[in-house]
Enzyme design. Structure first.
Site, mmCIF file in Angstrom:
data_model
loop_
_atom_site.group_PDB
_atom_site.id
_atom_site.type_symbol
_atom_site.label_atom_id
_atom_site.label_comp_id
_atom_site.label_asym_id
_atom_site.label_seq_id
_atom_site.Cartn_x
_atom_site.Cartn_y
_atom_site.Cartn_z
ATOM 1 N N LYS A 83 -51.689 -10.509 17.592
ATOM 2 C CA LYS A 83 -50.867 -11.144 16.563
ATOM 3 C C LYS A 83 -50.304 -12.466 17.090
ATOM 4 C CE LYS A 83 -48.248 -7.555 16.407
ATOM 5 N NZ LYS A 83 -47.249 -6.501 16.093
ATOM 6 N N GLY B 253 -39.036 -6.817 11.494
ATOM 7 C CA GLY B 253 -39.901 -5.756 11.013
ATOM 8 C C GLY B 253 -41.297 -6.187 10.629
ATOM 9 N N THR B 254 -41.701 -7.410 10.970
ATOM 10 C CA THR B 254 -43.041 -7.863 10.594
ATOM 11 C C THR B 254 -44.126 -7.029 11.284
ATOM 12 O OG1 THR B 254 -42.786 -9.590 12.273
ATOM 13 C CG2 THR B 254 -42.473 -10.241 9.978
ATOM 14 N N GLY B 255 -43.927 -6.738 12.574
ATOM 15 C CA GLY B 255 -44.928 -5.958 13.296
ATOM 16 C C GLY B 255 -45.037 -4.537 12.785
ATOM 17 N N CYS B 256 -43.896 -3.931 12.508
ATOM 18 C CA CYS B 256 -43.893 -2.566 11.959
ATOM 19 C C CYS B 256 -44.585 -2.541 10.605
ATOM 20 C CB CYS B 256 -42.451 -2.064 11.803
ATOM 21 S SG CYS B 256 -41.457 -2.129 13.305
ATOM 22 N N THR C 17 -37.605 -12.354 9.675
ATOM 23 C CA THR C 17 -38.862 -11.841 10.222
ATOM 24 C C THR C 17 -38.696 -10.456 10.848
ATOM 25 O OG1 THR C 17 -38.398 -12.970 12.319
ATOM 26 C CG2 THR C 17 -39.728 -14.160 10.689
#
Length: 249
Positions: A161, A196-199, A194
């Site tokens: 990412k 929690g974008t990965g979750c 931003t």
């Protein structure tokens, strides 16, 4: 009526609702899945940071996983924050041989910069990367895991990412053993919201894989879901605010 895919999220709880289990439930639900959870840790967390963390007992995490799989069943799994080496090992024990897509988000550091995994827990990631359909490290996590060369040597699929990299554009790279690397580039959405974008991305990929989409299509559609949620962020909090999962239809 179409039966929703059953998605199990194994992750930590975010009291502020922006990341972790809470972001996963919102994502899975908005994409048409049925969300189940095995909570690995509880955090006192908001948009400004992680103020306290309490890991769950390993046997209780195992009991949650067993309850979900044993009764309702599961079509895909998302793994997020683990909390301890014991929990990492227990999760690997429960998922080996399960035969469903597994998306592993190797959570080490929160958006605020707080550490969410110690060295021993990170060492336990090896089994999870080996069994996962896809591992989704961000820039810092990929470096800790040894970079592209180390991931290639492991023979696993990963999504590098690029949201934490510098520049006006974001590039995400999907590497699958034996296939050409595929990448997606899009203009950066400039926002402080931003958290929690990965979750959100990892649980979206898991949900779409649970629906039967091929890996590359699941990644592509999940990226678009995250971008839409970023644009719909409600602006809550004083720090890195949550995404607007509620507004994505």
């Amino acid at each position: 009526m179409i039966t929703p895919p059953r998605i199990l999220s194994i992750a930590g709880s975010d009291s502020g609702g922006g990341a972790g289990i809470q972001a996963d439930i919102k994502t899975i639900t908005m994409l048409g899945g049925y969300a189940m959870t095995a909570i690995t840790a509880i955090t006192a967390q908001d948009t400004t940071g992680v103020h306290a963390v309490a890991a769950m007992a390993g046997e209780f995490v195992a009991a949650q996983i067993d309850a979900c799989i044993g009764d309702i069943g599961v079509d895909a799994v998302k793994i997020g924050m683990l909390g301890s080496p014991e929990i990492a090992a227990i999760v690997a024990d429960r998922l080996e041989g399960l035969g469903v897509p597994v998306v592993f988000d190797p959570v080490m550091i929160a958006t605020s910069g707080a550490a969410l995994a110690d060295a021993a827990t990170i060492a336990g990631f090896e089994r999870l990367m080996a069994l996962a359909t896809l591992t989704t490290p961000n820039v810092a996590e990929l470096a800790v895991l040894g970079g592209d060369e180390a991931m290639q040597a492991r023979g696993v699929a990963w999504l590098a990412k690029g949201g934490d990299a510098e520049g006006p554009d974001i590039t995400d790279r999907l590497a699958v053993p034996g296939e050409p690397v595929r990448q997606w580039t899009a203009p950066r959405i400039v926002t402080r919201d931003t958290h929690g974008t990965g979750c959100t991305l990892s649980s979206a990929i898991a949900t779409l894989l649970g629906m039967g989409l091929p890996l590359d299509e699941a990644v592509e559609d999940a990226r678009e879901f995250v971008r839409a949620a970023l644009l719909a962020a409600p602006g809550f909090g004083k720090g890195h605010g949550p995404l607007g999962h509620h507004a994505v239809r």
